[in-house]
Design a protein around this motif. Structure first.
Motif, PDB file in Angstrom:
ATOM      1  N   ALA A 138      51.022  46.146  38.436  1.00 59.64           N
ATOM      2  CA  ALA A 138      50.867  45.622  36.703  1.00 59.64           C
ATOM      3  C   ALA A 138      49.506  46.137  36.288  1.00 59.64           C
ATOM      4  O   ALA A 138      50.449  46.595  35.092  1.00 59.64           O
ATOM      5  CB  ALA A 138      51.036  44.019  36.706  1.00 59.64           C
ATOM      6  N   GLY A 139      48.708  46.476  36.689  1.00 58.23           N
ATOM      7  CA  GLY A 139      47.525  47.118  35.926  1.00 58.23           C
ATOM      8  C   GLY A 139      46.009  47.094  35.739  1.00 58.23           C
ATOM      9  O   GLY A 139      45.977  46.267  37.278  1.00 58.23           O
ATOM     10  N   CYS A 140      45.489  46.159  35.034  1.00 55.52           N
ATOM     11  CA  CYS A 140      44.242  45.625  35.958  1.00 55.52           C
ATOM     12  C   CYS A 140      43.336  45.568  35.228  1.00 55.52           C
ATOM     13  O   CYS A 140      43.664  45.300  33.837  1.00 55.52           O
ATOM     14  CB  CYS A 140      42.996  47.270  36.256  1.00 55.52           C
ATOM     15  SG  CYS A 140      43.089  48.424  34.647  1.00 55.52           S
ATOM     16  N   VAL A 141      43.011  44.152  35.137  1.00 51.66           N
ATOM     17  CA  VAL A 141      41.110  43.622  34.892  1.00 51.66           C
ATOM     18  C   VAL A 141      39.681  44.281  34.938  1.00 51.66           C
ATOM     19  O   VAL A 141      39.586  44.166  35.960  1.00 51.66           O
ATOM     20  CB  VAL A 141      41.185  42.140  35.209  1.00 51.66           C
ATOM     21  CG1 VAL A 141      39.937  41.661  33.831  1.00 51.66           C
ATOM     22  CG2 VAL A 141      42.295  42.106  34.624  1.00 51.66           C
ATOM     23  N   ALA A 142      39.513  45.445  34.064  1.00 49.67           N
ATOM     24  CA  ALA A 142      38.475  46.401  34.232  1.00 49.67           C
ATOM     25  C   ALA A 142      36.992  45.784  33.178  1.00 49.67           C
ATOM     26  O   ALA A 142      37.552  46.532  32.608  1.00 49.67           O
ATOM     27  CB  ALA A 142      38.868  48.013  34.147  1.00 49.67           C
ATOM     28  N   GLY A 143      36.341  46.321  33.953  1.00 50.33           N
ATOM     29  CA  GLY A 143      34.673  45.703  33.812  1.00 50.33           C
ATOM     30  C   GLY A 143      34.393  46.965  32.039  1.00 50.33           C
ATOM     31  O   GLY A 143      34.114  47.268  31.428  1.00 50.33           O
ATOM     32  N   THR A 144      34.816  48.365  32.225  1.00 47.63           N
ATOM     33  CA  THR A 144      34.239  49.241  32.648  1.00 47.63           C
ATOM     34  C   THR A 144      35.240  49.526  31.134  1.00 47.63           C
ATOM     35  O   THR A 144      35.119  50.693  29.931  1.00 47.63           O
ATOM     36  CB  THR A 144      34.634  50.741  33.205  1.00 47.63           C
ATOM     37  OG1 THR A 144      36.013  51.057  33.888  1.00 47.63           O
ATOM     38  CG2 THR A 144      34.009  50.676  34.553  1.00 47.63           C
ATOM     39  N   ALA A 145      36.608  48.984  31.116  1.00 49.75           N
ATOM     40  CA  ALA A 145      37.371  49.182  29.730  1.00 49.75           C
ATOM     41  C   ALA A 145      36.329  48.579  28.500  1.00 49.75           C
ATOM     42  O   ALA A 145      37.208  48.713  27.610  1.00 49.75           O
ATOM     43  CB  ALA A 145      38.407  48.436  29.824  1.00 49.75           C
ATOM     44  N   ASN A 146      35.452  47.814  28.615  1.00 50.01           N
ATOM     45  CA  ASN A 146      34.075  47.148  27.770  1.00 50.01           C
ATOM     46  C   ASN A 146      33.687  48.732  27.296  1.00 50.01           C
ATOM     47  O   ASN A 146      34.024  48.876  25.697  1.00 50.01           O
ATOM     48  CB  ASN A 146      33.466  46.287  28.184  1.00 50.01           C
ATOM     49  CG  ASN A 146      33.960  45.193  28.619  1.00 50.01           C
ATOM     50  OD1 ASN A 146      33.820  44.324  27.462  1.00 50.01           O
ATOM     51  ND2 ASN A 146      34.029  44.829  29.834  1.00 50.01           N
ATOM     52  N   VAL A 147      33.860  49.366  28.170  1.00 45.32           N
ATOM     53  CA  VAL A 147      33.235  50.804  27.171  1.00 45.32           C
ATOM     54  C   VAL A 147      33.771  52.233  26.879  1.00 45.32           C
ATOM     55  O   VAL A 147      33.763  52.423  26.228  1.00 45.32           O
ATOM     56  CB  VAL A 147      32.334  51.246  28.349  1.00 45.32           C
ATOM     57  CG1 VAL A 147      30.826  52.695  28.216  1.00 45.32           C
ATOM     58  CG2 VAL A 147      30.729  49.545  28.702  1.00 45.32           C
ATOM     59  N   ALA A 148      34.919  52.075  27.802  1.00 48.02           N
ATOM     60  CA  ALA A 148      36.142  53.093  27.604  1.00 48.02           C
ATOM     61  C   ALA A 148      36.695  52.880  27.576  1.00 48.02           C
ATOM     62  O   ALA A 148      37.970  53.438  28.683  1.00 48.02           O
ATOM     63  CB  ALA A 148      35.466  53.916  28.773  1.00 48.02           C
ATOM     64  N   PRO A 149      37.552  51.879  27.286  1.00 49.46           N
ATOM     65  CA  PRO A 149      39.560  51.736  27.013  1.00 49.46           C
ATOM     66  C   PRO A 149      40.012  52.800  26.753  1.00 49.46           C
ATOM     67  O   PRO A 149      40.940  52.435  27.656  1.00 49.46           O
ATOM     68  CB  PRO A 149      39.094  51.208  25.699  1.00 49.46           C
ATOM     69  CG  PRO A 149      37.985  51.098  24.570  1.00 49.46           C
ATOM     70  CD  PRO A 149      36.945  51.571  25.850  1.00 49.46           C
ATOM     71  N   ARG A 150      40.096  53.635  26.390  1.00 48.41           N
ATOM     72  CA  ARG A 150      40.736  54.785  26.495  1.00 48.41           C
ATOM     73  C   ARG A 150      40.591  55.326  27.035  1.00 48.41           C
ATOM     74  O   ARG A 150      42.448  55.960  27.332  1.00 48.41           O
ATOM     75  CB  ARG A 150      40.032  55.711  25.192  1.00 48.41           C
ATOM     76  CG  ARG A 150      40.928  56.779  25.067  1.00 48.41           C
ATOM     77  CD  ARG A 150      42.782  56.798  25.209  1.00 48.41           C
ATOM     78  NE  ARG A 150      43.092  55.649  23.824  1.00 48.41           N
ATOM     79  CZ  ARG A 150      44.757  55.022  23.769  1.00 48.41           C
ATOM     80  NH1 ARG A 150      45.612  55.218  24.824  1.00 48.41           N
ATOM     81  NH2 ARG A 150      44.764  54.875  22.987  1.00 48.41           N
ATOM     82  N   LEU A 151      39.929  55.997  28.320  1.00 49.51           N
ATOM     83  CA  LEU A 151      40.504  56.359  29.363  1.00 49.51           C
ATOM     84  C   LEU A 151      40.621  55.084  30.385  1.00 49.51           C
ATOM     85  O   LEU A 151      41.300  56.136  31.484  1.00 49.51           O
ATOM     86  CB  LEU A 151      38.594  56.205  30.149  1.00 49.51           C
ATOM     87  CG  LEU A 151      38.525  57.716  31.420  1.00 49.51           C
ATOM     88  CD1 LEU A 151      39.335  58.622  31.314  1.00 49.51           C
ATOM     89  CD2 LEU A 151      36.544  57.783  31.854  1.00 49.51           C
ATOM     90  N   VAL A 152      40.224  54.669  30.590  1.00 47.52           N
ATOM     91  CA  VAL A 152      41.265  53.497  31.682  1.00 47.52           C
ATOM     92  C   VAL A 152      42.238  53.731  30.743  1.00 47.52           C
ATOM     93  O   VAL A 152      43.074  53.596  32.512  1.00 47.52           O
ATOM     94  CB  VAL A 152      40.541  51.634  31.244  1.00 47.52           C
ATOM     95  CG1 VAL A 152      41.343  51.086  32.900  1.00 47.52           C
ATOM     96  CG2 VAL A 152      39.196  51.976  31.419  1.00 47.52           C
TER      97      VAL A 152
END
Length: 300
Positions: free
Chosen positions: A207-221
């Motif tokens: 269904a999606g992700c819990v992504a630590g990198t989305a702290n930094v590059a939310p739009r890309l994730v």
């Protein structure tokens, strides 16, 4: 309160800015929340592993949750980490999250101790029964040394308000099996917890992700998820590959400081990690800056 159909997309486990006394910094936390929401994320997860949940006493946790719920102000769902070693403490945190107005709680397997499967089932069942909030399980065997087996997950998924699991494991076969054994359960979803495996998890029906990198590059994730859901599979896989160097930056320092260092480089001024963790070395900070430059984030 979160409905199961709203458990989807990109949910960053936000970093927790702290002041010089290592207490929660309200202004810093608000900046992080606004930054990720402006990047299009589908939820905010406070007091996760990237949020250094292990570092705070109950009062600081409560403050972080209250600030987050108030500042998010229903723009997206708020997920609260209610993780601790004992069932009693997890229940206390789940009740606090509910009182604060959170939409769901996320509960990690216990750390340090080694419960057997029956003990683990009883642990999660007791937490779920203690709250009317939806519960998302959080499997991270690398950090806790405890693993939610496929058979245990299948049993737990039948508990009414346990609606999903985040699998932070490099054993992707386990994620696939989680999805397979819960495919016919309309009230349960599987999320990727590894930023390397977001596209792959979606491809198998996650269904999606819990992504630590989305702290930094939310739009890309978010691009990985939204392009995949729109049927632009090439765009989604291109975004996934583009994200990998940022995920690799976790290797540049002690977990979870690299994402805090990234945000500081981007000018958010969110301060230090909680000791004994320290900032990345000057050499690694330069390497991180190059990753951020290559992603075009430093020109924003």
């Amino acid at each position: 309160m979160l409905k199961v159909e709203d458990l989807k997309g990109v949910i960053p486990p936000i970093v927790t800015p702290v002041d010089d006394e290592e207490n929660v910094d309200e202004q810093g936390l608000k900046k992080v929340i606004d930054y990720v929401i402006s990047g299009g994320v589908h939820g905010v997860f406070v007091l996760g592993s990237n949020g250094e949940f292990y570092a705070f006493d109950y009062e600081n946790k409560k403050r972080a949750v209250e600030i987050t719920v108030r500042h998010v102000n229903k723009r997206v769902p708020v997920y609260v980490g209610a993780s601790a070693i004992t069932t009693k403490e997890c229940i206390k945190l789940a009740k606090m999250a509910e009182e604060a107005g959170a939409d769901a709680v996320t509960v990690l397997t216990p750390m340090f101790i080694k419960p057997n499967e029956k003990e683990m089932y009883n642990h999660f069942e007791a937490i779920a029964k203690s709250t009317s909030l939806p519960v998302i399980l959080y499997n991270n065997p690398d950090k806790t040394t405890n693993n939610i087996s496929v058979s245990l997950l299948e049993k737990l998924s039948k508990i009414e308000n346990i609606i999903g699991i985040k699998n932070t494991s490099f054993d992707f076969a386990q994620t696939v099996e989680y999805i397979r054994v819960t495919r016919d359960n309309k009230n349960f979803k599987v999320l990727s917890g590894s930023d390397y495996l977001i596209y792959a998890t979606l491809a198998y029906g996650g269904a999606g992700c819990v992504a630590g990198t989305a702290n930094v590059a939310p739009r890309l994730v978010v691009d990985i998820y939204e392009k995949y859901m729109a049927g632009d599979y090439k765009g989604a896989i291109d975004a996934q590959y583009k994200l990998i160097p940022l995920r690799n930056a976790y290797n540049y320092g002690s977990f979870p400081v690299p994402m805090k260092d990234c945000l500081n480089i981007l000018g958010l001024e969110i301060g230090h990690p909680v000791k004994p963790i320290d900032h990345c070395s000057e050499e690694k900070l330069q390497a991180i800056k190059k990753v951020l430059d290559d992603l075009g984030l430093t020109n924003m």
